[in-house]
Scaffold this active site. Structure first.
Site, PDB file in Angstrom:
ATOM      1  N   GLN A  68       9.717 -17.204   4.016  1.00  0.00           N
ATOM      2  CA  GLN A  68       8.851 -16.559   5.017  1.00  0.00           C
ATOM      3  C   GLN A  68       7.532 -17.310   5.150  1.00  0.00           C
ATOM      4  O   GLN A  68       6.877 -17.633   4.155  1.00  0.00           O
ATOM      5  CB  GLN A  68       8.556 -15.108   4.647  1.00  0.00           C
ATOM      6  CG  GLN A  68       7.790 -14.404   5.768  1.00  0.00           C
ATOM      7  CD  GLN A  68       7.411 -12.969   5.470  1.00  0.00           C
ATOM      8  OE1 GLN A  68       6.542 -12.726   4.632  1.00  0.00           O
ATOM      9  NE2 GLN A  68       8.044 -12.027   6.134  1.00  0.00           N
ATOM     10  N   CYS A  98       1.861  -8.402   8.170  1.00  0.00           N
ATOM     11  CA  CYS A  98       0.943  -8.263   7.041  1.00  0.00           C
ATOM     12  C   CYS A  98      -0.329  -7.531   7.476  1.00  0.00           C
ATOM     13  O   CYS A  98      -0.989  -7.930   8.438  1.00  0.00           O
ATOM     14  CB  CYS A  98       0.595  -9.636   6.466  1.00  0.00           C
ATOM     15  SG  CYS A  98      -0.517  -9.499   5.056  1.00  0.00           S
ATOM     16  N   HIS A 168       9.449  -3.083  10.554  1.00  0.00           N
ATOM     17  CA  HIS A 168       8.804  -2.145   9.629  1.00  0.00           C
ATOM     18  C   HIS A 168       8.153  -1.099  10.538  1.00  0.00           C
ATOM     19  O   HIS A 168       7.170  -1.389  11.231  1.00  0.00           O
ATOM     20  CB  HIS A 168       7.765  -2.878   8.769  1.00  0.00           C
ATOM     21  CG  HIS A 168       6.999  -1.955   7.878  1.00  0.00           C
ATOM     22  ND1 HIS A 168       5.915  -2.350   7.141  1.00  0.00           N
ATOM     23  CD2 HIS A 168       7.169  -0.642   7.602  1.00  0.00           C
ATOM     24  CE1 HIS A 168       5.438  -1.317   6.454  1.00  0.00           C
ATOM     25  NE2 HIS A 168       6.187  -0.272   6.724  1.00  0.00           N
TER      26      HIS A 168
HETATM   27  C1  LIG Z   1       3.003  -5.105  -2.364  1.00  0.00           C
HETATM   28  C2  LIG Z   1       3.604  -5.420  -1.023  1.00  0.00           C
HETATM   29  C3  LIG Z   1       3.659  -6.730  -0.587  1.00  0.00           C
HETATM   30  C4  LIG Z   1       4.237  -7.034   0.654  1.00  0.00           C
HETATM   31  N1  LIG Z   1       4.321  -8.346   1.039  1.00  0.00           N
HETATM   32  C5  LIG Z   1       4.965  -8.664   2.199  1.00  0.00           C
HETATM   33  C6  LIG Z   1       5.172 -10.030   2.565  1.00  0.00           C
HETATM   34  O1  LIG Z   1       4.819 -10.975   1.847  1.00  0.00           O
HETATM   35  N2  LIG Z   1       5.811 -10.271   3.749  1.00  0.00           N
HETATM   36  C7  LIG Z   1       6.241  -9.254   4.564  1.00  0.00           C
HETATM   37  O2  LIG Z   1       6.807  -9.524   5.630  1.00  0.00           O
HETATM   38  N3  LIG Z   1       6.081  -7.967   4.218  1.00  0.00           N
HETATM   39  C8  LIG Z   1       5.473  -7.658   3.065  1.00  0.00           C
HETATM   40  N4  LIG Z   1       5.354  -6.345   2.688  1.00  0.00           N
HETATM   41  C9  LIG Z   1       5.981  -5.292   3.510  1.00  0.00           C
HETATM   42  C10 LIG Z   1       7.400  -5.007   3.012  1.00  0.00           C
HETATM   43  O3  LIG Z   1       8.238  -6.128   3.203  1.00  0.00           O
HETATM   44  C11 LIG Z   1       8.022  -3.805   3.756  1.00  0.00           C
HETATM   45  O4  LIG Z   1       8.010  -4.086   5.128  1.00  0.00           O
HETATM   46  C12 LIG Z   1       7.237  -2.515   3.499  1.00  0.00           C
HETATM   47  O5  LIG Z   1       6.975  -2.340   2.127  1.00  0.00           O
HETATM   48  C13 LIG Z   1       7.985  -1.298   4.037  1.00  0.00           C
HETATM   49  O6  LIG Z   1       9.233  -1.177   3.412  1.00  0.00           O
HETATM   50  P1  LIG Z   1       9.471  -0.115   2.211  1.00  0.00           P
HETATM   51  O7  LIG Z   1       8.958   1.219   2.683  1.00  0.00           O
HETATM   52  O8  LIG Z   1      10.960  -0.156   1.989  1.00  0.00           O
HETATM   53  O9  LIG Z   1       8.675  -0.605   1.032  1.00  0.00           O
HETATM   54  C14 LIG Z   1       4.761  -6.008   1.477  1.00  0.00           C
HETATM   55  C15 LIG Z   1       4.679  -4.689   1.027  1.00  0.00           C
HETATM   56  C16 LIG Z   1       4.131  -4.381  -0.198  1.00  0.00           C
HETATM   57  C17 LIG Z   1       4.079  -2.935  -0.645  1.00  0.00           C
END
Ligand SMILES: Cc1cc2nc3c(=O)[nH]c(=O)nc-3n(C[C@H](O)[C@H](O)[C@H](O)COP(=O)(O)O)c2cc1C
EC number: 1.3.1.-
Length: 322
Positions: A68, A98, A168
């Site tokens: 990514q 992000c 998301h």
């Molecule tokens: C600690 C943390 C770091 C994340 N880093 C990224 C990232 O590097 N790239 C990205 O596209 N999304 C990132 N996200 C978003 C997650 O990929 C995901 O879209 C988000 O947590 C929602 O999904 P979930 O409810 O299943 O956790 C991050 C989320 C968290 C909590």
């Protein structure tokens, strides 16, 4: 149906990708975002966040890993994407979600959702720069402070050449606050021809059922839910196939915790390794009452040898330190 492990900067690194993909139920995973500003990064920057590139872009369990990138300059992203492909990336994913202030301030991540033309230009430039057989994909939130532009953004990304979209289902302003608006995944799928993955707030099989009903999405990406419940992918796959499945209990998880700790000690400095273990353990407390007890024991502990003893893995730890 595909089940993907979400990219999570500072959490789902090479070590956690390795351990979680050993469990099964994950079709592919993604690196933490690699930030592209105004120059071609050295190969070391890619290898640092994506060491799997040295092993065929597969985790030890053989699960494909995608790279990514995050940035806003179409040409610079294109140049870096081409290099990532030369280094072995099988898919280039672009981050448009992000929410971090520092990232958004320098015009990266979710702030770009205010500029659908730029989204299009970025995906188009990256698509043109990488070999035709390598898919370019995009991960988006619904918008910056409102989902009003979500469909325009999704169409811009798909028209630009994104092979699929991961949505998301929240705006940047909503951060990680529940709920995720899965109905928007269905709206996005209505306006683009490429597959749309649903992402956000899937913690259990019941969440997945509701998400599928509301979003209509077959493909999903799991983030915190899978980190807290490492066999969530297996549970969902079994439910989808109508198979019985006995979820992993705390005891079943111990070899994974020990493997995580072994790799953390081998790959990180003793100053950082304990913090990484505690970070994962804190997430596991959501699903396993036993993790609460272990977390309480480990919480103030920074000594690797004592942590190893608490995890019951002295021999491995000593071998690592040696
Ligand atoms: C600690 C943390 C770091 C994340 N880093 C990224 C990232 O590097 N790239 C990205 O596209 N999304 C990132 N996200 C978003 C997650 O990929 C995901 O879209 C988000 O947590 C929602 O999904 P979930 O409810 O299943 O956790 C991050 C989320 C968290 C909590």
């Amino acid at each position: 149906m595909q089940i993907a492990l979400a990219p999570m900067e500072g959490l789902v690194d090479n070590i956690l990708r390795d351990v979680l993909t050993r469990v099964g139920g994950i079709d592919w995973c993604v690196t933490e975002f690699i930030r592209v500003c105004d120059r071609l990064l050295p190969p070391a920057s890619f290898h640092k966040l994506a060491p799997e590139l040295r092993q065929g872009a597969l985790t030890a369990a053989g699960v494909p890993m995608r790279v990514q990138l995050l940035g806003s300059d179409p040409l610079c992203l294109a140049e870096n994407a081409a290099l990532a492909c030369e280094l072995g990336a099988p898919v280039i994913d672009l981050n448009f979600g992000c929410p971090a202030k520092t990232v958004n301030k320098s015009r990266g991540g979710a702030v770009l959702l205010k500029e659908p033309e730029l989204l299009h230009a970025i995906v188009h430039a990256v698509r043109r720069a990488v070999p035709a057989h390598i898919p370019v994909t995009a991960k988006m939130r619904l918008g910056f402070d409102s989902p009003a532009g979500a469909l325009d953004c999704a169409m811009a990304l798909a028209d630009g050449g994104s092979a699929h979209l991961v949505v998301h289902a929240r705006t940047k302003v909503e951060g990680y606050k529940p709920p995720a608006h899965w109905e928007w995944v269905a709206r996005v799928q209505d306006v683009v021809k490429v597959p749309v993955f649903a992402n956000g707030e899937i913690w259990t099989v019941d969440d997945w059922r509701r998400c599928r009903e509301v979003s209509g999405a077959e493909d999903i990406m799991l983030g915190r839910g899978l980190v807290s419940r490492p066999d969530l992918g297996l549970q969902i796959a079994a439910a989808r196939d109508g198979r019985d499945y006995q979820p992993l209990g705390w005891q079943d998880l111990q070899p994974l915790l020990r493997e995580f700790w072994r790799q953390a000690q081998a790959k990180l400095s003793p100053r950082y390794a304990p913090g990484r273990l505690k970070q994962w353990l804190a997430m596991l407390t959501r699903s396993y009452p036993e993790a609460v007890l272990l977390f309480a024991e480990l919480r103030r502990e920074d000594d690797c040898a004592r942590i190893s003893r608490l995890l019951g893995c002295e021999a491995v730890a000593e071998a690592c330190v040696a």
